[in-house]
Design an enzyme around this catalytic site. Structure first.
Site, PDB file in Angstrom:
ATOM      1  CB  SER A 112      -0.897   0.002   1.248  1.00 35.58           C
ATOM      2  OG  SER A 112      -1.559   1.236   1.397  1.00 35.58           O
ATOM      3  CE1 TYR A 167      -3.990  -2.012   5.005  1.00 31.82           C
ATOM      4  CE2 TYR A 167      -3.633   0.255   4.283  1.00 31.82           C
ATOM      5  CZ  TYR A 167      -3.830  -1.077   3.986  1.00 31.82           C
ATOM      6  OH  TYR A 167      -3.850  -1.488   2.679  1.00 31.82           O
ATOM      7  CE  LYS A 179      -1.843  -4.480   3.230  1.00 32.53           C
ATOM      8  NZ  LYS A 179      -2.024  -5.768   2.528  1.00 32.53           N
TER       9      LYS A 179
END
Length: 338
Positions: free
Chosen positions: A122, A146, A150
């Protein structure tokens, strides 16, 4: 005499938005996608181009069985939790699913002799960029759990490649948008957090007015700017990455975007232009952690894996998504190959 065998690809999260689109393009390339999904956020009816194995990414026995029984040649790894706000509220769940899930998958792959993986990373790994557009060499300083999960996933791939000979491509998405141009697949999230579906829902009267968080950013119209990339292009990029690895290409980490930014008001104007419907708006303060602008430099993906988006125009993305919300729109252009 050689016997040709269809390549079998395990697609974790294959019942989800991007994963299901990827399964379709894998089939079109002559491969067999095997979707692996716990269906907590995916949809079984989106798995239409190969078998579905119901299982959790953190279940080592189920993963090992899937890899062994299905004779998997390569893995495309989508399975993850992916809501930024939720990751702030429940960070340990994100570390469990996204990091522990990656560890469990890599262990199962290496034990089963499968050493090719394409990873759904991402642009959230970059955080708030110091310079635009964002290149792959830009500093990775994620600002939420988040994004950190990643980035850890990328570190795990790099270290496993060095220690065990793993072959990988990490694809750093910008903003996925649109729907299958042929109408087979759309975007269904619960809750929905993506701008274009929310704008279409507001236009169709299927949801509240579109919430605009902040109109005082240092951008031309005061709203946030993002780089939107068509979901079918994202799916095809995974195929390009798989071809790259199978052809002996180097391990890579690549941005996937168009290199074009669109503001919230640009998206609203496009929805109104494509559908002929007004988008009711509601205004609020900025959200913490929203960078003013995120746009990709997509040069390296073109150079290394031969990928270029077929659908660069925001109107195309909206036209393909609109029918899923009961709105009429005219589909626009065709597709490309790697």
């Amino acid at each position: 005499m050689s016997i040709w065998r269809v390549e079998r690809v395990l697609v974790t999260g294959g019942a989800g938005y991007i994963g299901s689109h990827c399964c379709k393009v894998l089939t079109q390339s002559g491969r067999l996608p095997i979707a692996y999904d716990n269906l907590s956020r995916g949809h079984a009816d989106a798995v239409r181009w190969g078998p579905l194995i119901t299982g959790d990414i953190r279940d080592p026995d189920r993963l090992a069985q899937a890899l062994r029984d299905e004779r998997i040649d390569a893995v495309i790894h989508f399975a993850a939790l992916a809501y930024v706000g939720e990751s702030v509220r429940d960070p340990l769940e994100y570390y469990d699913v996204n990091v522990n899930g990656m560890r469990t998958l890599l262990d199962a792959m290496l034990e089963g002799g499968c050493k090719r993986i394409v990873f759904s990373s991402s642009c959230a790994t970059y955080g708030t960029p110091a310079h635009l557009p964002i290149t792959e060499d830009s500093a990775q300083n994620p600002i939420n759990p988040y994004g950190r999960t990643k980035l850890i996933g990328e570190w795990m791939l790099r270290d496993a490649a060095k220690a065990h000979g793993l072959r990988y491509a990490a694809l750093r998405y910008f903003n996925a948008a649109g729907a299958d141009p042929e109408g087979d697949l759309g975007e269904r999230h619960a809750p929905e957090t993506h701008l274009i579906p929310l704008a279409l829902m507001a236009a169709a009267g299927l949801g509240p007015p579109l919430q605009v968080f902040g109109t005082d950013y240092a951008t031309p119209d005061g709203t946030c700017i993002r780089d939107y990339i068509h979901v079918s292009d994202l799916a095809r990029a995974h195929l390009c990455a798989l071809d790259h690895l199978e052809g002996g290409g180097e391990n890579v980490a690549l941005n996937l975007g168009t290199g074009r930014g669109a503001s919230i008001f640009d998206v609203v104007a496009a929805v109104e232009r494509v559908t002929g419907r007004g988008v009711p708006l509601r205004f609020g303060p900025r959200r913490e952690g929203d960078p003013p602008e995120l746009t990709a430099d997509p040069t390296r993906a073109a150079e290394l894996i031969g990928f270029a988006p077929a659908y660069r125009e925001l109107d195309d993305m909206i036209a393909h998504a609109a029918p899923w919300f009961g709105l009429s729109a005219q589909n626009q252009r065709g597709v490309a190959s790697c």
